[in-house]
Motif scaffolding. Structure first.
Motif, PDB file in Angstrom:
ATOM      1  N   ILE A   8     -35.543  -0.686 107.255  1.00 36.25           N
ATOM      2  CA  ILE A   8     -35.514  -0.678 108.718  1.00 36.25           C
ATOM      3  C   ILE A   8     -34.492   0.340 109.221  1.00 36.25           C
ATOM      4  CG2 ILE A   8     -34.930  -2.066 110.755  1.00 36.25           C
ATOM      5  CD1 ILE A   8     -36.141  -4.475 109.237  1.00 36.25           C
ATOM      6  N   ALA A   9     -33.304   0.382 108.567  1.00 34.33           N
ATOM      7  CA  ALA A   9     -32.265   1.325 108.989  1.00 34.33           C
ATOM      8  C   ALA A   9     -32.708   2.771 108.787  1.00 34.33           C
ATOM      9  CB  ALA A   9     -30.975   1.061 108.215  1.00 34.33           C
ATOM     10  N   VAL A  10     -33.472   3.008 107.734  1.00 35.12           N
ATOM     11  CA  VAL A  10     -33.941   4.365 107.455  1.00 35.12           C
ATOM     12  C   VAL A  10     -35.009   4.781 108.460  1.00 35.12           C
ATOM     13  CG1 VAL A  10     -35.251   5.751 105.794  1.00 35.12           C
ATOM     14  CG2 VAL A  10     -33.350   4.361 105.015  1.00 35.12           C
ATOM     15  N   PRO A  46     -36.558  -1.889  97.433  1.00 32.24           N
ATOM     16  CA  PRO A  46     -37.100  -3.127  98.031  1.00 32.24           C
ATOM     17  C   PRO A  46     -36.209  -3.727  99.122  1.00 32.24           C
ATOM     18  CG  PRO A  46     -36.096  -3.617  95.918  1.00 32.24           C
ATOM     19  CD  PRO A  46     -36.030  -2.119  96.093  1.00 32.24           C
ATOM     20  N   ASP A  47     -35.106  -3.103  99.453  1.00 36.92           N
ATOM     21  CA  ASP A  47     -34.191  -3.644 100.452  1.00 36.92           C
ATOM     22  C   ASP A  47     -34.788  -3.459 101.846  1.00 36.92           C
ATOM     23  OD1 ASP A  47     -32.080  -4.559 101.904  1.00 36.92           O
ATOM     24  OD2 ASP A  47     -30.621  -3.082 101.165  1.00 36.92           O
ATOM     25  N   ALA A  48     -35.187  -4.579 102.485  1.00 38.07           N
ATOM     26  CA  ALA A  48     -35.860  -4.523 103.784  1.00 38.07           C
ATOM     27  C   ALA A  48     -34.935  -4.004 104.878  1.00 38.07           C
ATOM     28  CB  ALA A  48     -36.397  -5.910 104.163  1.00 38.07           C
ATOM     29  N   SER A  49     -33.683  -4.445 104.877  1.00 34.71           N
ATOM     30  CA  SER A  49     -32.763  -3.992 105.923  1.00 34.71           C
ATOM     31  C   SER A  49     -32.497  -2.487 105.799  1.00 34.71           C
ATOM     32  CB  SER A  49     -31.456  -4.779 105.870  1.00 34.71           C
ATOM     33  OG  SER A  49     -30.820  -4.583 104.617  1.00 34.71           O
ATOM     34  N   LEU A  50     -32.439  -1.992 104.580  1.00 36.54           N
ATOM     35  CA  LEU A  50     -32.251  -0.555 104.393  1.00 36.54           C
ATOM     36  C   LEU A  50     -33.480   0.213 104.852  1.00 36.54           C
ATOM     37  CD1 LEU A  50     -30.379   1.652 103.378  1.00 36.54           C
ATOM     38  CD2 LEU A  50     -31.307   1.330 101.105  1.00 36.54           C
TER      39      LEU A  50
END
Length: 192
Positions: free
Chosen positions: A172-174, A166-170
């Motif tokens: 986006i990074a992926v 559920p990590d949004a920043s992760l």
């Protein structure tokens, strides 16, 4: 002069050396010890040679000679195989090593004794209670089962193994590509 000569004759006369004989009571004569060791080694080599003086004519003798030569290469190649397996599939290897962790200590002792006697080494077995070792091994079972489950989740073919969660920043990074200079150079070289 007669007194000194009488004393020296008593100590070293008649082909005897009183000092040497006294010292040899407390320490070994190195030359005599080396001669005894040489004699023992010579007898052992003669005995070893006599064992192989009898020609091996039967199929059974040749098969047994071949079987006797297998354990050393098998152990060496098996050990190298473990290194290769650890590099090729580390998760599979780790799961097998978790199984090895369940082998009770007395069984390791037994294996050590068998291998030691096979290769001619002397092995002294320590005395420990069998029940304590079984209890210690059984206490490790839940941890080993948990470790195998965790290792199975790490397999590349496990569902959701690459899910960032559920990590949004992760997320986006992926999903956002990074600049890869090697890939850019390769593409340019192919277009040229």
């Amino acid at each position: 002069m007669g007194l000194i000569q009488g004393f020296l004759t008593m100590m070293f006369g008649n082909g005897r050396n009183f000092v040497r004989e006294t010292v040899e009571v407390f320490t070994e004569n190195a030359e005599a010890g080396a001669q005894r060791a040489h004699d023992v080694q010579g007898q052992a080599m003669q005995q070893f040679g006599a064992e192989f003086a009898v020609p091996r004519q039967g199929v059974f003798d040749r098969v047994m000679d071949g079987v006797n030569r297998l354990p050393r290469p098998a152990m060496a190649l098996g050990t190298l195989g473990l290194f290769v397996a650890a590099m090729v599939d580390p998760i599979w290897f780790a799961a097998r090593m978790q199984g090895v962790a369940l082998v009770p200590e007395p069984l390791w002792w037994l294996l050590g004794v068998i291998v030691s006697f096979y290769f001619g080494a002397r092995h002294q077995l320590k005395t420990q209670t069998f029940q304590r070792d079984i209890a210690t091994t059984m206490a490790r079972v839940p941890q080993v089962v948990q470790n195998i489950g965790a290792l199975q989740k790490l397999r590349a073919d496990s569902p959701g193994v690459a899910d960032p969660g559920p990590d949004a920043s992760l997320n986006i990074a992926v999903l956002s590509p990074e600049e890869n200079p090697a890939l850019r150079d390769w593409k340019e070289a192919r277009q040229a």
